[in-house]
Write a protein that holds these residues in place. Structure first.
Motif, PDB file in Angstrom:
ATOM      1  N   LYS A 463       0.936  -1.235   0.320  1.00 27.21           N
ATOM      2  CA  LYS A 463       0.127  -0.163  -0.072  1.00 27.21           C
ATOM      3  C   LYS A 463       1.556   1.634   0.092  1.00 27.21           C
ATOM      4  O   LYS A 463       2.093   1.426   0.450  1.00 27.21           O
ATOM      5  N   LEU A 464       0.531   2.317  -0.596  1.00 28.01           N
ATOM      6  CA  LEU A 464       1.143   3.987  -0.508  1.00 28.01           C
ATOM      7  C   LEU A 464       1.661   4.383   0.465  1.00 28.01           C
ATOM      8  O   LEU A 464       2.525   4.549   1.231  1.00 28.01           O
ATOM      9  N   LEU A 465       0.308   3.596   1.980  1.00 26.98           N
ATOM     10  CA  LEU A 465       0.905   4.714   3.553  1.00 26.98           C
ATOM     11  C   LEU A 465       1.755   4.241   3.438  1.00 26.98           C
ATOM     12  O   LEU A 465       2.566   4.698   4.399  1.00 26.98           O
ATOM     13  N   SER A 466       1.099   2.554   3.283  1.00 26.13           N
ATOM     14  CA  SER A 466       2.424   2.023   4.559  1.00 26.13           C
ATOM     15  C   SER A 466       4.182   1.859   3.688  1.00 26.13           C
ATOM     16  O   SER A 466       5.107   2.250   4.428  1.00 26.13           O
ATOM     17  N   GLN A 467       4.063   2.030   3.172  1.00 25.66           N
ATOM     18  CA  GLN A 467       5.510   2.558   1.953  1.00 25.66           C
ATOM     19  C   GLN A 467       6.114   4.535   2.847  1.00 25.66           C
ATOM     20  O   GLN A 467       7.266   4.464   2.638  1.00 25.66           O
ATOM     21  N   LEU A 468       4.815   4.607   2.624  1.00 23.75           N
ATOM     22  CA  LEU A 468       5.662   5.987   3.141  1.00 23.75           C
ATOM     23  C   LEU A 468       5.657   6.710   4.043  1.00 23.75           C
ATOM     24  O   LEU A 468       6.829   7.375   5.263  1.00 23.75           O
ATOM     25  N   GLN A 469       4.563   5.232   5.285  1.00 23.62           N
ATOM     26  CA  GLN A 469       4.560   5.575   6.557  1.00 23.62           C
ATOM     27  C   GLN A 469       6.488   4.900   7.287  1.00 23.62           C
ATOM     28  O   GLN A 469       7.320   5.631   8.078  1.00 23.62           O
ATOM     29  N   TYR A 470       6.897   4.434   6.530  1.00 29.41           N
ATOM     30  CA  TYR A 470       8.613   3.131   6.599  1.00 29.41           C
ATOM     31  C   TYR A 470       8.872   4.427   6.376  1.00 29.41           C
ATOM     32  O   TYR A 470      10.589   4.487   6.892  1.00 29.41           O
ATOM     33  N   CYS A 471       8.945   5.119   4.937  1.00 28.50           N
ATOM     34  CA  CYS A 471       9.701   6.975   5.205  1.00 28.50           C
ATOM     35  C   CYS A 471      10.312   7.112   6.356  1.00 28.50           C
ATOM     36  O   CYS A 471      11.111   7.328   6.493  1.00 28.50           O
ATOM     37  N   GLU A 472       9.128   7.424   6.722  1.00 25.47           N
ATOM     38  CA  GLU A 472       8.660   8.840   8.082  1.00 25.47           C
ATOM     39  C   GLU A 472       9.356   7.613   8.920  1.00 25.47           C
ATOM     40  O   GLU A 472      10.269   8.702   9.523  1.00 25.47           O
ATOM     41  N   GLU A 473       9.541   6.290   9.386  1.00 26.04           N
ATOM     42  CA  GLU A 473      10.333   5.556  10.482  1.00 26.04           C
ATOM     43  C   GLU A 473      11.658   5.867   9.946  1.00 26.04           C
ATOM     44  O   GLU A 473      12.246   5.999  11.042  1.00 26.04           O
ATOM     45  N   ALA A 474      12.226   5.173   9.045  1.00 23.16           N
ATOM     46  CA  ALA A 474      13.020   4.930   8.709  1.00 23.16           C
ATOM     47  C   ALA A 474      14.417   6.306   8.262  1.00 23.16           C
ATOM     48  O   ALA A 474      15.392   6.532   8.254  1.00 23.16           O
ATOM     49  N   GLY A 475      13.065   7.668   8.361  1.00 28.93           N
ATOM     50  CA  GLY A 475      14.498   8.605   8.199  1.00 28.93           C
ATOM     51  C   GLY A 475      14.267   8.935   6.102  1.00 28.93           C
ATOM     52  O   GLY A 475      15.181   9.264   6.107  1.00 28.93           O
TER      53      GLY A 475
END
Lengths: 520, 520
Positions: A463-475
Motif C-alpha cells: 500500500k502507498l501509505l505503508s510505503q510512506l510510513q516506512y520512510c517516516e520511520e526510517a528517516g
C-alpha cells in the motif's frame, strides 16, 4: 499420516533449540514417503528427547555471555560515527593501521600485566598451542614490532580486547570492549612525538564535542624521583604509586592513611609526598621544581622536568596548552611506562554520573579518573622484552577510552529529539497502484547502478501509505512514486517526505535530481 | 657499582622476554641507592632465573598462533579498500549493521554445524559459563534475532570467525578469518529479497574488478525433489548431496563411483542423477523441467522450479542474467538451506591457482567451488531453532568470500608497478635549514586544524634530502618547505614530489592551494 505428523511436530517443538534440523528435515513431505518411515523418524526423535533427559521444556538460555553485549543498528550507527572521527584524526597525522589475531600464544602475554594476569581469558587446550585472548593492544603491538624487526612506525589499531573482570555493564564496563590505540615507535628527538599524541587527544575530544576537558600530564621519572627524595624505600615505589593513583577518587587524608597504615610508609615521607602531589601548573611549575632544593637532587626527576618543559614549549606551538595541566598527582597504573604519562578527563557536569560510576572501580588502568576518556604515555622498554637481543624500540602512545565515549554519545542521542538514522537510504521506490513490482524493480536497479542508496518494499503490491510510513520511520528523505500515469508520461513523482511536496521529474533527470536533493 | 650493574644487565638480558619489567625497574639509578640494594636486586634476578629453569638462553617463541597472521599496513590498505567497496554496496541497498561478541555460550553453537563442531574453539573453563569462539556469523545472527524478537531486518555483519581447521595459509586458508555477510530476514513475497542478494553479488564483483564471473543458482527443494524422483532413499539425501557437491572438482565418473561404491546407491539412481546434474541453463531450463515427466512428480521440485522462474524474471529486470546460470549440480554443503542457493565463481585464467588450491579442500562450505568468491541461500528454519516457541523468521543471505578476494587483490597489487600507499598523507612539512623545528610545528598544526593530512620528521634538524626521500618512499605528493627566506617573505615553498616543481605560496593561500592540488 496426519496423526503421526502431529506427533512428530509435537516432539519437534519440544526439541526446538536443540536439534531442530533433524526435525525440519523429517517433516519435508517427499513423494513416496511411507508411514513406516515416519514411524521411524518419530521413534528417533523420541529417543533423542529421552537422551536429552528433558521433560519437554527447553532449558535453552538465549543470551550473550556474561559481560558482553550485542550492538544493535542504532548503537552501530553511533559507534561508526565516533570511529570515523577518531580514524580521520589518526589518518590526518599520517598513521598506518595494522591488525593482529584476537588470540596470542599464552606465553606472549605472560608477565606483562602483573596481578591482572588472572583476568586473561585462556582458550581450552584442544591439542596444539596454549592460547589466550588479547588483554590489550599494546603487548600485541610490541610483539609485532619485535617479530618483524620494525624500529619505526606510526600506527593505529582499533579492536576488541578481553578481560575476565567483574563486569559493570550499566556503568559501561564490559568483558569484551574496544580499544583504540595510536602509537609512535622509533628513536626520535625528545618530546616531538609525545607532543603530537597530546595534540591528537585535543583534536579528537574537540571534534567529538563531549564538553570541556583537561589533559593531565606527568612523568614516571618525576614520580620515581619524587618518591626517592621523599624517602620512600625502593621496594615501595610501586605500591605507593598505586596509592597516589587514587587521589582522583579519595581525599588526601585517606590516601595518606593508606600509605602510612597499610603500606607502612613513615608519616614524614607521606607528608612530603602530599606537598608535591597537590601541585598543578604548567611550564612554570616544571621550572620551579627544577629549582626545588629537594627535587633537584634526583637526576631522574630533573630529566623528567626538563622534558615536561620541552613538551609545554611544543604544546604552545600547537595552541593546546589551554587544556593541558602538569599534575604531580597523576600516576597511571601500568608498569611499563618509562617517561611522560597523560590522561584526559571530562570536566563538565554531564560527567558526574561517570564520576560516581568510577567510585567502585578498582581496575587501575580503567578507573584512572573521574570521566577519564583518554590516556597514555611513553614506554621505551616493552618492545625490548620481546626482542631476543633485548633491542629497545622507544614508543609513545595514546589510547582513546572509546567505550566511555560511546556511552556518552548514546546518552546524548537518547536525550536529543533528533532520531539516529541506522541507514543512509536516500530514496524509497514506491508504487501508487497494484501490479507495478516489475516497474519498481527496473527503476531501483537504475538507481543502484547510479550509486543512489535506495530501498523498496519486498511485496508485490504494498500500500502507498505503508510505503510512506516506512520512510517516516526510517528517516528516508525522498520517495520515487510510480503510477500508471507517471509511466505513461515518462516521469516519476518525487515526494519530499518531510514537506509532503510532490513534483514530477522526467526519468532522464531523476538521478541528478536525487543527487542534488540529497547532497550532504 | 659499575661491576654489579653489569652483572645485573647481563642477568637481565638472559631474562629478556620473560620478566624484563623487574629488570628495567632495578636498573633505574636513583640517588641514594646502595650497593647492598643492588646486590639484593641481582640476587633476586638470579633466583628468578633459576626458577625459570633456563640455561641463560630464552626459549621464547616470537610468532602468532598457528593458522593466524598479522596484517601489515599494506595488507590493511588493501583490506580497507575491499571492505569500503563492499560496505558501500550493502549501504546502497539500505542495510543496517550489527555486531555480536566474538564468543557465544557453547550451547548456542551446539548442534548447528554437524560434524564440523569439532572445529569450534572452546574457551577454558575458568569458572562461570562455557564459551566458544564464533564459527560463523549466521548462527549469532539467528540467535540475535530470536533473542530480540526481531522479525524484519536487512543487515550486514563483517567480522572474524574461528575454525580449528588444518590451516593452509599459503592457499589463503586461516583459522581466524573474516566473514562478510548480508542477510534479509522477514516474511516477504517470493524471490524479491533473493533476487536482491544476487544483484548485490553482481554489483560487488563488478566493482572489485576481479575479472569475469558466473553466479550459479539452484534450489534445495529441486535437489531434494530430484533425489526423491531418482530413487535415492531419504536417509541418503545428505550424503549423496555432498557427493554431488564435489562435481566442480571431480569428473562425473568419479562422483558416480563414490555414489555407487562408497555410498551404496543403485547404479540406476546414480545415472538418473547424472542426467539431471549435467543440466545448465536459465529460465527456459526451469520451464522445461517443470514439464519433465519425472521431475514434475515432486511437489517440492516444482515449487523450487517455479521460484527459479520467478527469480530469473526479477534478475532480467536487474539486467544481471548475463552472469547467472541455473545449474542443477550446485549443492552447497550447509544443512540449514531450505530454498534457493547460489554461488559466484571467477571464470578467468587468473584464478587457476585458486582452482588448484581448492583440490585438497575438504570443508564443504569453504571449498564450494573453483574460485568461489561468494555464496549463500535461503534458510527459513534457523531462527526458529533459537525461538522458545519455534517461531520461524524466513531469511536469505549472501556471504562474500573476502579472504579469497584479499588474496587476489594482494596478488594484483604485487604484480602492479603502482605502489600501495599505506597512509593518505597529502603533505610533508619540511625545513631547508637548521633550527626551524618550532616553525615546522606551528605550520603543521595549522594544517592539521584545517583538516590537511600532514607529517613532519620527528627530528630537530632533519636533512632536507632525507625529508624528500621519505616523501618518495611514502608516496606523499607535496612538500611544504620552510627556510629563512620563506619565513621572511611570509611564504612556503610548495614542492611537487613527482615533478620536483617548486613554487612559493603565501601562507594565507597555502591551505586552499594544498586542497586544490590534492583533490581526488
Amino acid at each position: 499420516i496426519t496423526m503421526l505428523g502431529m506427533i512428530c511436530v509435537r516432539a519437534c517443538s519440544a526439541l526446538v533449540g536443540f536439534r531442530a534440523p533433524t526435525c525440519v528435515r523429517s517433516l519435508h513431505s517427499f513423494p513416496g514417503i511411507t508411514v513406516a518411515q515416519i514411524d521411524e523418524e518419530v521413534a528417533k526423535l523420541l529417543e533423542l528427547k529421552a537422551q536429552l533427559g528433558d521433560d519437554g521444556k527447553t532449558q535453552f538460555v538465549l543470551k550473550t555471555p556474561k559481560g558482553t553485549r550485542d550492538y544493535n543498528p542504532k548503537q552501530m550507527a553511533i559507534r561508526e560515527k565516533v570511529f570515523n572521527t577518531i580514524i580521520r584524526c589518526f589518518k590526518r597525522h599520517g598513521a598506518e593501521t595494522i591488525d593482529t589475531p584476537v588470540f596470542e600464544l599464552k606465553e606472549t602475554l605472560t608477565g606483562k600485566y602483573g596481578e591482572d594476569s588472572k583476568l586473561i581469558y585462556d582458550l581450552k587446550d584442544q591439542g596444539g598451542e596454549l592460547l589466550s585472548l588479547r588483554y590489550d593492544l599494546t603487548v600485541p603491538f610490541a610483539r609485532y614490532l619485535a617479530m618483524n624487526k620494525i624500529t619505526n612506525i606510526k600506527r593505529y589499531h582499533i579492536a576488541k580486547v578481553y578481560r575476565r573482570d567483574n563486569p559493570a555493564m550499566t556503568r559501561g564496563r564490559y568483558r569484551e570492549f574496544y580499544q583504540c590505540d595510536f602509537d609512535i615507535a622509533g628513536q626520535y628527538d625528545a618530546m616531538i612525538p609525545d607532543a603530537e599524541c597530546l595534540k591528537i587527544v585535543h583534536e579528537i575530544l574537540n571534534e567529538l564535542d563531549l564538553g570541556d576537558f583537561r589533559i593531565k600530564v606527568n612523568d614516571r621519572r618525576i614520580l620515581d624521583g619524587m618518591f626517592a627524595v621523599c624517602g620512600v624505600p625502593d621496594d615501595k615505589f610501586r605500591t605507593i604509586c598505586s596509592t597516589v593513583d587514587k587521589l582522583d577518587k579519595m581525599s588526601w587524608e585517606d590516601v595518606k592513611k593508606e600509605m602510612v597504615n597499610e603500606k607502612g610508609l613513615s608519616e614524614e615521607a607521606a607528608d612530603q609526598i602530599g606537598e608535591y602531589v597537590s601541585m598543578q601548573g604548567g611550564m612554570d611549575l616544571a621550572e620551579r621544581l627544577l629549582q626545588d632544593h629537594k627535587m633537584s637532587q634526583s637526576k631522574q626527576a630533573c630529566a623528567g622536568l626538563s622534558d615536561i618543559k620541552l613538551l609545554f614549549k611544543y604544546l604552545q606551538l600547537f595552541h593546546v596548552t589551554d587544556k593541558v595541566v602538569f599534575d604531580l598527582s597523576l600516576a597511571r597504573g601500568l608498569d611499563y611506562y618509562t617517561g611522560v604519562i597523560y590522561e584526559a578527563v571530562l570536566t563538565q557536569a554531564g560527567t558526574v554520573s561517570a564520576a560516581n560510576e568510577a567510585q567502585n572501580d578498582t581496575n587501575a588502568e580503567e578507573s584512572v579518573s573521574v570521566g577519564s576518556v583518554a590516556g597514555g604515555g611513553r614506554y621505551d622498554g616493552l618492545v625490548g622484552m620481546f626482542d631476543p637481543k633485548g633491542r629497545r624500540v622507544p614508543c609513545v602512545g595514546v589510547s582513546i577510552g572509546i567505550e566511555r565515549i560511546f556511552s556518552i554519545m548514546e546518552q546524548k542521542a537518547e536525550a536529543s529529539p533528533q532520531k539516529v538514522r541506522t541507514t543512509e537510504v536516500q530514496i524509497m521506490v514506491a508504487s501508487a497502484q497494484k501490479n507495478l513490482l516489475e516497474e519498481r524493480l527496473q527503476l531501483i536497479s537504475e538507481l543502484w547502478n547510479a550509486g543512489i542508496k535506495a530501498e523498496l518494499m519486498y511485496k508485490k503490491n504494498p500500500k502507498l501509505l505503508s510505503q510512506l510510513q516506512y520512510c517516516e520511520e526510517a528517516g528516508i528523505p525522498l520517495v520515487a512514486i510510480l503510477g500508471e500515469q507517471e509511466l505513461k508520461d515518462g516521469v516519476v513523482k518525487l515526494r519530499v517526505v518531510a514537506t509532503r511536496e510532490e513534483v514530477d521529474i522526467s526519468r532522464a533527470d531523476l538521478i541528478s535530481e536525487i543527487k542534488r536533493r540529497t547532497e550532504a
